[in-house]
Design a protein around this motif. Sequence first.
Motif, PDB file in Angstrom:
ATOM      1  N   ARG A  32       8.340  11.572   6.964  1.00  0.00           N
ATOM      2  CA  ARG A  32       7.618  11.068   5.818  1.00  0.00           C
ATOM      3  C   ARG A  32       8.291   9.896   5.109  1.00  0.00           C
ATOM      4  NH1 ARG A  32       8.679  16.841   3.564  1.00  0.00           N
ATOM      5  NH2 ARG A  32      10.730  16.396   4.649  1.00  0.00           N
ATOM      6  N   THR A  33       9.419   9.628   5.424  1.00  0.00           N
ATOM      7  CA  THR A  33      10.252   8.391   4.858  1.00  0.00           C
ATOM      8  C   THR A  33      10.146   7.062   5.568  1.00  0.00           C
ATOM      9  OG1 THR A  33      12.106   8.660   5.931  1.00  0.00           O
ATOM     10  CG2 THR A  33      11.796  10.052   3.860  1.00  0.00           C
ATOM     11  N   ILE A  34       9.655   7.041   6.984  1.00  0.00           N
ATOM     12  CA  ILE A  34       9.369   5.885   7.727  1.00  0.00           C
ATOM     13  C   ILE A  34       8.017   5.622   8.199  1.00  0.00           C
ATOM     14  CG2 ILE A  34      11.743   6.065   8.836  1.00  0.00           C
ATOM     15  CD1 ILE A  34      10.224   7.314  11.279  1.00  0.00           C
ATOM     16  N   PRO A  35       7.598   4.469   8.475  1.00  0.00           N
ATOM     17  CA  PRO A  35       6.267   4.145   8.899  1.00  0.00           C
ATOM     18  C   PRO A  35       6.044   4.988  10.177  1.00  0.00           C
ATOM     19  CG  PRO A  35       7.346   2.155   8.524  1.00  0.00           C
ATOM     20  CD  PRO A  35       8.236   3.231   8.416  1.00  0.00           C
ATOM     21  N   ALA A  36       5.092   6.044   9.993  1.00  0.00           N
ATOM     22  CA  ALA A  36       4.961   7.188  11.104  1.00  0.00           C
ATOM     23  C   ALA A  36       3.504   7.530  11.058  1.00  0.00           C
ATOM     24  CB  ALA A  36       5.754   8.359  11.133  1.00  0.00           C
ATOM     25  N   VAL A  37       2.995   7.751  12.250  1.00  0.00           N
ATOM     26  CA  VAL A  37       1.648   8.337  12.514  1.00  0.00           C
ATOM     27  C   VAL A  37       1.438   9.535  13.335  1.00  0.00           C
ATOM     28  CG1 VAL A  37       0.448   6.156  12.135  1.00  0.00           C
ATOM     29  CG2 VAL A  37       1.000   6.752  14.501  1.00  0.00           C
ATOM     30  N   VAL A  38       0.715  10.603  12.930  1.00  0.00           N
ATOM     31  CA  VAL A  38       0.495  11.731  14.036  1.00  0.00           C
ATOM     32  C   VAL A  38      -0.928  11.604  14.463  1.00  0.00           C
ATOM     33  CG1 VAL A  38       0.162  14.151  14.134  1.00  0.00           C
ATOM     34  CG2 VAL A  38       1.799  13.133  12.333  1.00  0.00           C
ATOM     35  N   LYS A  52      -0.834   9.599   8.635  1.00  0.00           N
ATOM     36  CA  LYS A  52       0.251   8.620   8.529  1.00  0.00           C
ATOM     37  C   LYS A  52       1.175   9.098   7.349  1.00  0.00           C
ATOM     38  CE  LYS A  52      -3.165   5.386   7.006  1.00  0.00           C
ATOM     39  NZ  LYS A  52      -3.815   3.968   7.191  1.00  0.00           N
ATOM     40  N   SER A  53       2.322   8.415   7.495  1.00  0.00           N
ATOM     41  CA  SER A  53       3.017   8.704   6.004  1.00  0.00           C
ATOM     42  C   SER A  53       2.825   7.612   5.082  1.00  0.00           C
ATOM     43  CB  SER A  53       4.677   8.306   6.794  1.00  0.00           C
ATOM     44  OG  SER A  53       4.706   6.945   7.167  1.00  0.00           O
ATOM     45  N   THR A  54       3.507   7.758   3.996  1.00  0.00           N
ATOM     46  CA  THR A  54       3.219   6.740   2.824  1.00  0.00           C
ATOM     47  C   THR A  54       3.517   5.352   3.381  1.00  0.00           C
ATOM     48  OG1 THR A  54       3.455   8.478   1.251  1.00  0.00           O
ATOM     49  CG2 THR A  54       3.590   6.288   0.411  1.00  0.00           C
ATOM     50  N   PRO A  55       4.675   5.312   3.979  1.00  0.00           N
ATOM     51  CA  PRO A  55       5.283   3.914   4.365  1.00  0.00           C
ATOM     52  C   PRO A  55       4.076   3.186   5.521  1.00  0.00           C
ATOM     53  CG  PRO A  55       7.143   5.189   4.229  1.00  0.00           C
ATOM     54  CD  PRO A  55       6.058   6.002   3.946  1.00  0.00           C
ATOM     55  N   ALA A  56       3.557   4.161   6.298  1.00  0.00           N
ATOM     56  CA  ALA A  56       2.729   3.523   7.274  1.00  0.00           C
ATOM     57  C   ALA A  56       1.484   3.283   6.571  1.00  0.00           C
ATOM     58  CB  ALA A  56       2.548   4.769   8.196  1.00  0.00           C
ATOM     59  N   LYS A  57       0.890   3.745   5.280  1.00  0.00           N
ATOM     60  CA  LYS A  57      -0.383   3.315   4.712  1.00  0.00           C
ATOM     61  C   LYS A  57      -0.221   1.938   4.562  1.00  0.00           C
ATOM     62  CE  LYS A  57      -1.117   7.869   3.203  1.00  0.00           C
ATOM     63  NZ  LYS A  57      -1.686   8.869   1.988  1.00  0.00           N
ATOM     64  N   ASN A  58       0.812   1.266   4.539  1.00  0.00           N
ATOM     65  CA  ASN A  58       0.838  -0.192   3.987  1.00  0.00           C
ATOM     66  C   ASN A  58       0.903  -1.098   5.270  1.00  0.00           C
ATOM     67  OD1 ASN A  58       0.990   0.248   1.314  1.00  0.00           O
ATOM     68  ND2 ASN A  58       3.182   0.501   1.196  1.00  0.00           N
ATOM     69  N   SER A  59       0.913  -0.204   6.312  1.00  0.00           N
ATOM     70  CA  SER A  59       0.931  -1.229   7.621  1.00  0.00           C
ATOM     71  C   SER A  59      -0.678  -1.270   8.416  1.00  0.00           C
ATOM     72  CB  SER A  59       1.752  -0.428   8.682  1.00  0.00           C
ATOM     73  OG  SER A  59       1.173   0.890   9.105  1.00  0.00           O
ATOM     74  N   GLU A  60      -0.609  -1.837   9.644  1.00  0.00           N
ATOM     75  CA  GLU A  60      -1.808  -1.866  10.276  1.00  0.00           C
ATOM     76  C   GLU A  60      -2.695  -0.528  10.700  1.00  0.00           C
ATOM     77  OE1 GLU A  60      -3.652  -4.664  10.685  1.00  0.00           O
ATOM     78  OE2 GLU A  60      -1.875  -5.537   8.820  1.00  0.00           O
ATOM     79  N   SER A  61      -1.870   0.336  10.848  1.00  0.00           N
ATOM     80  CA  SER A  61      -2.356   1.907  11.199  1.00  0.00           C
ATOM     81  C   SER A  61      -3.451   2.222  10.217  1.00  0.00           C
ATOM     82  CB  SER A  61      -1.191   2.574  11.660  1.00  0.00           C
ATOM     83  OG  SER A  61      -0.774   3.102  10.413  1.00  0.00           O
ATOM     84  N   ARG A  62      -4.610   2.951  11.052  1.00  0.00           N
ATOM     85  CA  ARG A  62      -5.687   3.460  10.238  1.00  0.00           C
ATOM     86  C   ARG A  62      -5.928   4.634  11.022  1.00  0.00           C
ATOM     87  NH1 ARG A  62      -8.225  -2.308  10.393  1.00  0.00           N
ATOM     88  NH2 ARG A  62      -7.265  -3.189   8.716  1.00  0.00           N
ATOM     89  N   ARG A  63      -6.534   5.548  10.154  1.00  0.00           N
ATOM     90  CA  ARG A  63      -6.999   6.924  10.487  1.00  0.00           C
ATOM     91  C   ARG A  63      -8.275   6.712  11.189  1.00  0.00           C
ATOM     92  NH1 ARG A  63      -5.935   9.071   5.114  1.00  0.00           N
ATOM     93  NH2 ARG A  63      -8.285   9.207   5.106  1.00  0.00           N
ATOM     94  N   GLY A  64      -8.541   7.646  12.406  1.00  0.00           N
ATOM     95  CA  GLY A  64      -9.704   7.577  13.062  1.00  0.00           C
ATOM     96  C   GLY A  64      -9.803   6.399  13.833  1.00  0.00           C
TER      97      GLY A  64
END
Length: 76
Positions: A32-38, A52-64
């Motif tokens: 939850r504290t690092i850019p991470a996705v499930v 995705k974790s909150t830090p990952a929400k600011n990165s290029e990863s996108r759900r779906g």
Amino acid sequence: MPKIYFHVDVNSAFLSWSALKALQGGSTVDLRTIPAVVGGDEAKRHGVVLAKSTPAKNSESRRGRASSPPASSARG
């Protein structure tokens, strides 16, 4: 009485559950504290990003979206 339907979005909860399971299993990193996705199975190149974790929400990863780029194929 009319039926009432609820849609419960648990994407963030799913990542939290995964983080807690990893911590209980001995992990020292809290997802939850690092850019991470499930998501899907990276080895099989199958699946999408589910949460995705909150830090990952600011990165290029996108759900779906695909969890990894498609494998390139070369034909000779």
